[in-house]
Each structure stands twice: as C-alpha cells, then as structure tokens.
Scaffold this active site. Structure first.
Site, short mmCIF file in Angstrom:
data_model
loop_
_atom_site.label_atom_id
_atom_site.label_comp_id
_atom_site.label_asym_id
_atom_site.label_seq_id
_atom_site.Cartn_x
_atom_site.Cartn_y
_atom_site.Cartn_z
N LYS A 66 0.86 -1.19 0.00
CA LYS A 66 0.00 0.00 0.00
C LYS A 66 0.89 1.23 0.00
CE LYS A 66 -3.87 0.81 0.84
NZ LYS A 66 -4.67 0.58 2.06
N HIS A 67 0.67 2.12 -0.93
CA HIS A 67 1.39 3.40 -0.98
C HIS A 67 2.90 3.20 -0.96
CE1 HIS A 67 -2.35 5.57 -0.88
NE2 HIS A 67 -2.72 4.89 0.18
N ASN A 230 12.51 6.18 7.23
CA ASN A 230 13.13 5.16 8.08
C ASN A 230 12.17 3.98 8.27
OD1 ASN A 230 15.58 6.52 8.68
ND2 ASN A 230 14.59 7.68 10.32
N HIS A 391 13.90 5.34 -0.96
CA HIS A 391 13.08 6.52 -1.15
C HIS A 391 12.67 6.65 -2.61
CE1 HIS A 391 13.66 8.20 2.87
NE2 HIS A 391 14.93 7.85 2.77
#
Length: 391
Positions: A66-67, A230, A391
């Site tokens: 999810k996301h 993180n 990221h």
C-alpha cells in the site's frame, strides 16, 4: 510495447501520465483491468521484494503493498489452525505454498492491507485466486496465472480487477533516474545481495542464531529494502508481523512496527478469536471491529447500539492487564532495521514484543549501549554493515 499511457499520475490533476522504458520493451502484460500510476509503483516495488525473497530463501514469497511500502510480506510456510481462523481461511480449504505466502503476507496487518496490491513470486494458482477474490484488493502481479486463476480474477471488481503478468527474466538497467522539481537524480540500482552470510557478524554474547531466525531476519531485511525509510520490521516464522515505515525517528519506527506486531498477536488471544460476530458481518467490518476492540477505544464497538450491529451478544472487555499479559507470552520474534539503532531504547521496545533476534547495520557512536542492552536480555544481534534506505 515500449510505453503504456495511464489515466493520470499520483492525483487526477497530474496529466499526462505513462510508464515507459528507454530501451527494449516493457516487461509487463496487462491481462485484465487498467492499472494506474500508483498501482504500477506498488507492483514494481513489490515484485522486486518477492523475487529477491524467493532467491534468498528458496521459498515462494508474497507481499501486500500500500502506498509504495509493504503492509506485509511472507514466505510460503503452512498455516496453523489459528492462522486460518484469524485470516478467514476455511478449515478444509485447499492451500498451496504460494497461497499460504499471500495469506500470511496480507495477515500481517489486515487493516493496512485493505485495498492492497498483491505480489507473487510464483504462478498464481486457483487457491490463491480464490482467496484474493474474497479480499478487497486493487490488483496483483505475478510471473504467470493458471487458466482457472485468471478466470476467477477476471470476475473480481465487476471485471475490472487489475491483473499484471511480469517477465521473470527481466533485468533492469544498472542506473536509475528520478525527476524531482524538474531536476534529474541518477544513482546505481541497489543490487546488494541479502542472504545468510550477511548475518555472520554477531556482536552479542549470545551467538545462537537458529535456522528459523536466519530466515526471519532475511525476510525482515529484504522487506526493509523495499520499505519507505526510516523503517523497522518485526518477523516471526517467515512472516512480517509489523512494519514501521516512513518515520523520521528510529524509535518511532520501532514503536509503530512493535504496536502492529502486538496487534497481530492480540488477534490470537482467546477473547478475540471467540468474538461472537454475526454471520452477515463481512471481513473488512470484522477487521475494523477487531482493531477497535483491542485498542483503547474499545467502547466504540461495545457501546449500546453499536455492539448489536456486529455481535450476537455483547463481548467482555479485553482489559489492559489482559492485553499486557498476553503480549508478554510472545517470543521468538526477529527484528530488522534499515539503519543503525542509535540508542538502546529501540532494543528495550523491541523486547516488549517478544524480540530475541536483531539485525541492523551497526555504526552508531552508541553501539556499545545497544549491544549492552541486547546482552541484558540474552538477545542475538548481528551487525550487517549495510544500510538499506529506500526513497
């Protein structure tokens, strides 16, 4: 096919939108539905995770995304009777290893997996498709689908369920590019290999790392490799049971993931297992009710006028003392961190969720404090020497 036009980007106002490759052909085939920008972000991240997990363990693997972060990930170990009950699996259901992998991946955090993207390392078979059919999910990516599985999935979401076939032999370019604010970033792909050898530098007095713990720490580290940083991940028996993603503070990652691991374990508490749900209460409503029941807001589902909508009789309160006592029986949990633990407080928090095995890069100026705290509880801790930011 070199490119595929999408309806829009992250948001409806972000147009035009497409996916494409600079060289060669797209390694995907859309067998059903029309996946969007975020769908493909989840699909490609989750695909990398499950394929790497299978290579490292030799076991079928699955993830629930999810996301752009995993709500759960797992390898295909058998389900216990308790697993079947908390994951809504019929006692006599025919289960395959890849079906077990996805059921366990989704079971890590069923609330967060609502409307997930599923990723499978192996061919999606009938057993997996039948389970997916009953869950609220946006789509699935797999190397292939059996004819029966594809037929089942094409009936989901009124025929609009997203089904993507991925070329398992696809090798991405060694360089990655990303545009931010009109400026292009370039970096080499993170091809760092995570396997058992990474766990060789055990820095604690206790150096007895069990075979199951090795698998669990590998699951944790590979999951973290594809989790927004993180991040911290708790794992037990080849299943991520708590993922803390995208937190600015390491201790907040540890607390978030730990609270999710606690909730996963509380679902197995007899009072929760035996909640007297009405027969017509659907899985999502049961998941939501259980989440509230085991939280401090339990009155929201036990108040007069509320419990009658869910239960055949009013359940007893699961008290704070009962929850604490139940969580205290948890043991054998592994935890991984994508960067070093800066202080021993992370170990203190992890211990409260049954953690006995730890893998983290090391390199903090307070490593001595972290090791001392782990030694205090007889934990086994390996320093991997490798950061896994994503990221």
């Amino acid at each position: 096919m070199k490119e595929l036009e999408l309806k829009y980007g992250c948001n409806p106002n972000q147009k035009p939108s497409k996916i494409f490759v600079r060289e060669g052909e797209l390694p995907i085939e859309v067998l059903n539905g029309k996946p969007g920008y975020i769908n493909f972000m989840d699909a490609f991240n989750s695909w990398q995770l499950v394929m790497e997990l299978k290579r490292a363990t030799g076991l079928p693997a699955a993830a629930s995304f999810k996301h752009v972060s995993p709500a759960g990930a797992a390898v295909g170990l058998p389900l216990s009777d308790v697993d079947k009950k908390i994951y809504f699996v019929e006692p006599d259901a025919e289960l395959t290893p890849i079906a077990c992998a996805y059921i366990r991946a989704r079971g890590a955090d069923r609330l967060c997996s609502y409307g997930d993207w599923a990723a499978l390392s192996d061919t999606c078979d009938k057993a997996t498709a039948l389970y997916l059919k009953e869950e609220v999910s946006d789509g699935v990516i797999a190397p292939d689908y059996t004819p029966e599985a594809l037929e089942i999935l094409r009936t989901k979401k009124k025929g609009n369920y997203n089904v993507v076939k991925m070329d398992p032999n696809y090798v991405p370019a060694p360089q990655e590019y990303k545009d931010v604010f009109g400026i292009t970033f370039e970096q080499g792909r993170n091809n760092f290999k995570i396997d058992e050898e990474l766990l060789g530098n055990i820095v604690t007095k206790n150096k007895e790392l069990t075979e199951q713990a090795k698998i669990d720490l590998i699951v944790a580290l590979i999951t973290l490799k594809y989790t927004q940083s993180n991040s911290v991940c708790y794992v037990k028996n080849g299943q991520a049971i708590g993922v803390g993603a995208g937190q600015q503070s390491r201790i907040h990652c540890t607390r978030l993931a730990g609270s999710k691991a606690d909730n996963w374990y509380l679902r197995q508490c007899p009072k929760v297992l035996n909640l007297p749900f009405k027969a017509d209460v659907r899985r999502p409503e049961r998941d939501n009710a259980i989440d509230v029941y085991i939280s401090d807001e339990y009155e929201d589902v036990l108040a007069d006028g509320a419990w009658q909508k869910l239960f055949t009789e009013k359940p007893e309160v699961l008290t704070a003392e009962e929850k604490k006592a139940w969580i205290a029986t948890q043991s054998g949990v592994s935890v991984g961190s994508d960067a070093f633990f800066p202080f021993g407080d992370n170990i203190e928090r992890a211990r409260k969720s049954g953690v006995q095995y730890v893998a983290e890069p090391g390199g903090s100026i307070r490593d001595d404090n972290v090791i001392e705290t782990a030694d205090k509880y007889g934990m086994v801790m390996a320093f991997t020497g490798m950061r896994l930011f994503h990221h």
